[in-house]
Design a protein around this motif. Structure first.
Motif, PDB file in Angstrom:
ATOM      1  N   GLY A   1     -36.708  23.188  35.580  1.00  0.00           N
ATOM      2  CA  GLY A   1     -37.698  23.547  34.584  1.00  0.00           C
ATOM      3  C   GLY A   1     -37.114  23.934  33.239  1.00  0.00           C
ATOM      4  O   GLY A   1     -36.384  23.179  32.597  1.00  0.00           O
ATOM      5  N   LYS A   2     -37.400  25.150  32.801  1.00  0.00           N
ATOM      6  CA  LYS A   2     -37.000  25.599  31.472  1.00  0.00           C
ATOM      7  C   LYS A   2     -35.511  25.903  31.362  1.00  0.00           C
ATOM      8  O   LYS A   2     -35.021  26.202  30.258  1.00  0.00           O
ATOM      9  N   GLN A   3     -34.774  25.822  32.467  1.00  0.00           N
ATOM     10  CA  GLN A   3     -33.310  25.891  32.373  1.00  0.00           C
ATOM     11  C   GLN A   3     -32.741  24.624  31.730  1.00  0.00           C
ATOM     12  O   GLN A   3     -31.619  24.619  31.249  1.00  0.00           O
ATOM     13  N   ILE A   4     -33.529  23.556  31.736  1.00  0.00           N
ATOM     14  CA  ILE A   4     -33.096  22.276  31.168  1.00  0.00           C
ATOM     15  C   ILE A   4     -33.331  22.315  29.658  1.00  0.00           C
ATOM     16  O   ILE A   4     -34.451  22.555  29.200  1.00  0.00           O
ATOM     17  N   ASP A   5     -32.276  22.073  28.872  1.00  0.00           N
ATOM     18  CA  ASP A   5     -32.451  22.017  27.422  1.00  0.00           C
ATOM     19  C   ASP A   5     -32.323  20.578  26.926  1.00  0.00           C
ATOM     20  O   ASP A   5     -32.098  19.654  27.704  1.00  0.00           O
ATOM     21  N   GLN A   6     -32.462  20.398  25.626  1.00  0.00           N
ATOM     22  CA  GLN A   6     -32.449  19.057  25.063  1.00  0.00           C
ATOM     23  C   GLN A   6     -31.094  18.374  25.244  1.00  0.00           C
ATOM     24  O   GLN A   6     -31.030  17.149  25.412  1.00  0.00           O
TER      25      GLN A   6
ATOM     26  N   LEU B   1     -39.591  19.333  36.949  1.00  0.00           N
ATOM     27  CA  LEU B   1     -38.297  18.676  36.756  1.00  0.00           C
ATOM     28  C   LEU B   1     -37.169  19.438  37.436  1.00  0.00           C
ATOM     29  O   LEU B   1     -37.085  20.668  37.387  1.00  0.00           O
ATOM     30  N   PHE B   2     -36.275  18.683  38.048  1.00  0.00           N
ATOM     31  CA  PHE B   2     -35.065  19.228  38.678  1.00  0.00           C
ATOM     32  C   PHE B   2     -33.915  18.275  38.392  1.00  0.00           C
ATOM     33  O   PHE B   2     -34.031  17.069  38.625  1.00  0.00           O
ATOM     34  N   ILE B   3     -32.816  18.811  37.867  1.00  0.00           N
ATOM     35  CA  ILE B   3     -31.643  18.005  37.522  1.00  0.00           C
ATOM     36  C   ILE B   3     -30.431  18.487  38.306  1.00  0.00           C
ATOM     37  O   ILE B   3     -30.178  19.695  38.412  1.00  0.00           O
ATOM     38  N   VAL B   4     -29.686  17.539  38.869  1.00  0.00           N
ATOM     39  CA  VAL B   4     -28.362  17.795  39.430  1.00  0.00           C
ATOM     40  C   VAL B   4     -27.342  17.229  38.456  1.00  0.00           C
ATOM     41  O   VAL B   4     -27.383  16.034  38.126  1.00  0.00           O
ATOM     42  N   GLN B   5     -26.448  18.075  37.973  1.00  0.00           N
ATOM     43  CA  GLN B   5     -25.347  17.630  37.134  1.00  0.00           C
ATOM     44  C   GLN B   5     -24.041  17.687  37.932  1.00  0.00           C
ATOM     45  O   GLN B   5     -23.786  18.671  38.617  1.00  0.00           O
ATOM     46  N   ALA B   6     -23.229  16.641  37.814  1.00  0.00           N
ATOM     47  CA  ALA B   6     -21.886  16.633  38.377  1.00  0.00           C
ATOM     48  C   ALA B   6     -20.889  16.863  37.246  1.00  0.00           C
ATOM     49  O   ALA B   6     -20.964  16.186  36.207  1.00  0.00           O
ATOM     50  N   TRP B   7     -19.964  17.818  37.426  1.00  0.00           N
ATOM     51  CA  TRP B   7     -18.993  18.175  36.390  1.00  0.00           C
ATOM     52  C   TRP B   7     -17.568  17.919  36.887  1.00  0.00           C
ATOM     53  O   TRP B   7     -17.271  18.101  38.067  1.00  0.00           O
ATOM     54  N   ARG B   8     -16.721  17.511  35.962  1.00  0.00           N
ATOM     55  CA  ARG B   8     -15.290  17.397  36.233  1.00  0.00           C
ATOM     56  C   ARG B   8     -14.535  17.620  34.926  1.00  0.00           C
ATOM     57  O   ARG B   8     -14.950  17.117  33.889  1.00  0.00           O
ATOM     58  N   ASN B   9     -13.459  18.373  35.013  1.00  0.00           N
ATOM     59  CA  ASN B   9     -12.644  18.696  33.830  1.00  0.00           C
ATOM     60  C   ASN B   9     -13.501  19.307  32.723  1.00  0.00           C
ATOM     61  O   ASN B   9     -13.394  18.955  31.537  1.00  0.00           O
ATOM     62  N   GLU B  10     -14.383  20.210  33.141  1.00  0.00           N
ATOM     63  CA  GLU B  10     -15.206  21.012  32.234  1.00  0.00           C
ATOM     64  C   GLU B  10     -16.180  20.183  31.403  1.00  0.00           C
ATOM     65  O   GLU B  10     -16.560  20.581  30.296  1.00  0.00           O
ATOM     66  N   LYS B  11     -16.609  19.052  31.940  1.00  0.00           N
ATOM     67  CA  LYS B  11     -17.627  18.267  31.251  1.00  0.00           C
ATOM     68  C   LYS B  11     -18.488  17.552  32.284  1.00  0.00           C
ATOM     69  O   LYS B  11     -18.020  17.229  33.385  1.00  0.00           O
ATOM     70  N   PRO B  12     -19.753  17.288  31.964  1.00  0.00           N
ATOM     71  CA  PRO B  12     -20.616  16.574  32.908  1.00  0.00           C
ATOM     72  C   PRO B  12     -20.222  15.101  32.962  1.00  0.00           C
ATOM     73  O   PRO B  12     -19.921  14.484  31.930  1.00  0.00           O
TER      74      PRO B  12
END
Length: 377
Positions: free
Chosen positions: A210-215, A254-265
């Motif tokens: 939800g509102k945790q998602i920004d532009q 809305l629900f988003i899963v982000q995968a991160w590696r080396n400090e970047k998505p």
């Protein structure tokens, strides 16, 4: 009591509260979702999706609605009728345009005849068929209807078609480990190995709701999503404006899963949800990591469902590979009304044979359940 039907190509002309009173809680039938498709020009004359929404009024009050489109192609439907179109064309008949009642680009089972009574659902179905004939169109197709709609469509004389999707069901799992423990040893070992490889590659995951998602989150997601089309030489069905409207108007879905590696998505998957179900929809990545797709789209989604107490995860159309992720086959349906009597008879014969084949396929899939025998039963 006066009953009247009307057509509109503009959902903004319908008060959202009147539509919402009929549409239920599933995000894909929400006024905001369908209006976002229209307002962002993801659907419209330039895309071959022309709005022809059917409204049923009783004494002026909106009592029923049917999201419907005049189509000049069969793209974005996930119920494949290209063979039917070719048969029409070979005999000098026009298959397009046709009418389709569906959620564009979303193979999600749900309500299509939006009404509070069976009587009104039947009225919608019958009038839509009448409209098809009156306008000289080849056919009307209702894609992924729910059970109550199927009953009304059957009563209205539609032919039924079956297919298979793979859905995960929450069996009151305490946590993700509890879910894994219900799988057979081979499947459980493979999933743990796959997750370990992704972790060893330095990948971590973040969940955003939800509102945790920004532009910025949405822009990165869209870059990933669009790239899955562009690498195949195609343009994405949906644009960034559409997703921005969803974030503005229905963020709770809305629900988003982000995968991160080396400090970047490096990858992203966006799903929609309601109070009971998570609907896996869109994904993409900027780097290749073995197993990243399965981990981001399926295993993280299942873990989220367990943590939230959601009952189901619907992983989208097709995909036998989902079976090995604990997702079991379920039947989906579509309903079809064909104006030409001879072609209606031929298609009915085809559907009877296809339904037998789908049943055989379903039995074969169930014999390869990933669950321990006691849990599979």
């Amino acid at each position: 009591m006066t009953i009247a039907f009307e057509l509109t190509d503009d959902l903004s002309s319908i008060p959202p509260n009147e539509w919402q009173a009929l549409s239920g809680q599933q995000p894909f039938t929400q006024h905001a979702f369908l209006l976002a498709l229209q307002s962002s020009a993801c659907i419209g004359p330039s895309t071959g999706w022309h709005g022809r929404h059917l409204l049923l009024r009783r004494d002026g009050r909106l009592a029923g609605a049917m999201p419907m489109y005049l189509k000049t192609h069969s793209q974005g439907e996930y119920v494949f009728d290209h063979g039917w179109a070719h048969a029409f064309e070979r005999h000098g008949l026009a298959y397009y345009p046709k009418l389709v009642s569906a959620i564009p680009f979303s193979p999600v089972p749900g309500p299509r005849l939006l009404a509070s009574t069976h009587e009104d659902r039947v009225l919608l179905a019958k009038y839509a068929a009448h409209l098809t004939r009156q306008q000289g169109l080849s056919s009307l197709h209702v894609l992924f209807p729910c059970e109550s709609d199927r009953q009304a469509l059957d009563e209205a004389g539609f032919m039924m078609r079956e297919d298979i999707q793979f859905h995960w069901q929450n069996q009151s799992y305490h946590d993700f480990e509890d879910f894994l423990s219900r799988l057979n040893q081979k499947t459980r070992k493979k999933l743990r190995q796959d997750s370990k490889k992704v972790a060893q590659a330095g990948v971590t995951f973040r969940w955003l709701e939800g509102k945790q998602i920004d532009q910025a989150d949405l822009a990165f997601f869209y870059h990933c999503y669009a790239d899955t089309y562009l690498v195949r030489g195609r343009h994405p069905y949906l644009n960034l404006d559409f997703f921005q409207r969803l974030l503005r108007d229905m963020p709770e879905a809305l629900f988003i899963v982000q995968a991160w590696r080396n400090e970047k998505p490096i990858a992203c998957a966006l799903s929609l949800r309601d109070k009971q179900t998570l609907y896996g929809r869109y994904w993409g990545s900027t780097e290749f990591v073995p197993g990243l797709h399965f981990e981001t789209c399926y295993m993280q989604a299942i873990a989220y469902c367990i943590s939230q107490g959601l009952l189901r995860f619907e992983g989208g159309a097709q995909g036998e590979h989902k079976l090995s992720r604990g997702m079991m086959p379920i039947r989906t349906h579509s309903a079809h009304w064909i104006a030409h009597p001879a072609y209606a008879k031929a298609i009915q014969d085809f559907l009877q044979r296809e339904t037998t084949a789908v049943g055989q396929y379903m039995n074969a899939l169930q014999e390869h359940s990933p669950f321990r025998r006691a849990d599979a039963d």
